[in-house]
Design a protein around this motif. Structure first.
Motif, mmCIF file in Angstrom:
data_model
loop_
_atom_site.group_PDB
_atom_site.id
_atom_site.type_symbol
_atom_site.label_atom_id
_atom_site.label_comp_id
_atom_site.label_asym_id
_atom_site.label_seq_id
_atom_site.Cartn_x
_atom_site.Cartn_y
_atom_site.Cartn_z
ATOM 1 N N PHE A 27 0.845 -1.194 0.000
ATOM 2 C CA PHE A 27 0.000 0.000 0.000
ATOM 3 C C PHE A 27 0.876 1.237 0.000
ATOM 4 O O PHE A 27 2.013 1.200 0.459
ATOM 5 C CB PHE A 27 -0.851 0.047 1.280
ATOM 6 N N GLY A 28 0.289 2.341 -0.458
ATOM 7 C CA GLY A 28 0.940 3.632 -0.328
ATOM 8 C C GLY A 28 0.714 4.173 1.075
ATOM 9 O O GLY A 28 -0.414 4.185 1.566
ATOM 10 N N ALA A 29 1.758 4.617 1.725
ATOM 11 C CA ALA A 29 1.652 5.117 3.097
ATOM 12 C C ALA A 29 0.822 6.400 3.184
ATOM 13 O O ALA A 29 0.308 6.728 4.249
ATOM 14 C CB ALA A 29 3.043 5.360 3.671
ATOM 15 N N LYS A 30 0.663 7.099 2.058
ATOM 16 C CA LYS A 30 -0.109 8.347 2.050
ATOM 17 C C LYS A 30 -1.446 8.192 1.326
ATOM 18 O O LYS A 30 -2.014 9.174 0.867
ATOM 19 C CB LYS A 30 0.710 9.463 1.414
ATOM 20 N N ASP A 31 -1.946 6.969 1.244
ATOM 21 C CA ASP A 31 -3.237 6.719 0.591
ATOM 22 C C ASP A 31 -4.349 7.300 1.464
ATOM 23 O O ASP A 31 -4.513 6.890 2.610
ATOM 24 C CB ASP A 31 -3.436 5.210 0.417
ATOM 25 N N PRO A 32 -5.133 8.258 0.938
ATOM 26 C CA PRO A 32 -6.190 8.859 1.745
ATOM 27 C C PRO A 32 -7.450 7.987 1.825
ATOM 28 O O PRO A 32 -8.323 8.249 2.652
ATOM 29 C CB PRO A 32 -6.484 10.172 1.016
ATOM 30 N N GLU A 46 2.357 4.952 -9.076
ATOM 31 C CA GLU A 46 3.255 5.895 -8.427
ATOM 32 C C GLU A 46 4.624 5.299 -8.097
ATOM 33 O O GLU A 46 5.611 6.036 -8.010
ATOM 34 C CB GLU A 46 2.622 6.435 -7.148
ATOM 35 N N ALA A 47 4.681 3.992 -7.891
ATOM 36 C CA ALA A 47 5.954 3.345 -7.522
ATOM 37 C C ALA A 47 6.094 2.002 -8.242
ATOM 38 O O ALA A 47 6.232 0.959 -7.609
ATOM 39 C CB ALA A 47 6.014 3.161 -6.018
ATOM 40 N N PRO A 48 6.074 2.014 -9.585
ATOM 41 C CA PRO A 48 6.072 0.744 -10.329
ATOM 42 C C PRO A 48 7.304 -0.125 -10.076
ATOM 43 O O PRO A 48 7.189 -1.346 -9.954
ATOM 44 C CB PRO A 48 5.973 1.168 -11.792
ATOM 45 N N LEU A 73 4.396 -0.801 3.353
ATOM 46 C CA LEU A 73 3.855 0.541 3.125
ATOM 47 C C LEU A 73 4.952 1.358 2.455
ATOM 48 O O LEU A 73 6.053 1.487 2.992
ATOM 49 C CB LEU A 73 3.442 1.192 4.442
ATOM 50 N N ILE A 74 4.652 1.883 1.286
ATOM 51 C CA ILE A 74 5.651 2.626 0.518
ATOM 52 C C ILE A 74 5.501 4.114 0.828
ATOM 53 O O ILE A 74 4.440 4.709 0.590
ATOM 54 C CB ILE A 74 5.504 2.356 -0.992
#
Length: 75
Positions: A22-27, A59-61, A48-49
């Protein structure tokens, strides 16, 4: 929207190794949700990225691909 059933019970009953990325800044899917999902899986790693939002693969492929490669190597 068409309801397709509770896929999470099927995923969580799997005995295959997995990774939750997951993205650490996912809202929308916040880190607490990622942790809760990962805790339901029997053989999983949570990642967590940092500085990534909801579209983790876009965003982070390279980092996501690295996690997929690591998972395949475990198989």
């Amino acid at each position: 929207t068409r309801y397709i059933g509770d896929w999470s019970s099927d995923v969580c009953s799997s005995d295959l190794p997995s990774k939750v990325v997951f993205g650490a800044k996912d809202p929308f899917c916040i880190p607490a949700s990622a942790r809760a999902f990962a805790e339901r899986l029997p053989d999983t790693e949570l990642h967590l990225i940092d500085d990534v939002g909801h579209w983790t693969v876009t965003e982070a492929p390279a980092e996501v691909a690295g996690h997929v490669r690591e998972l395949i190597a475990r198989a």
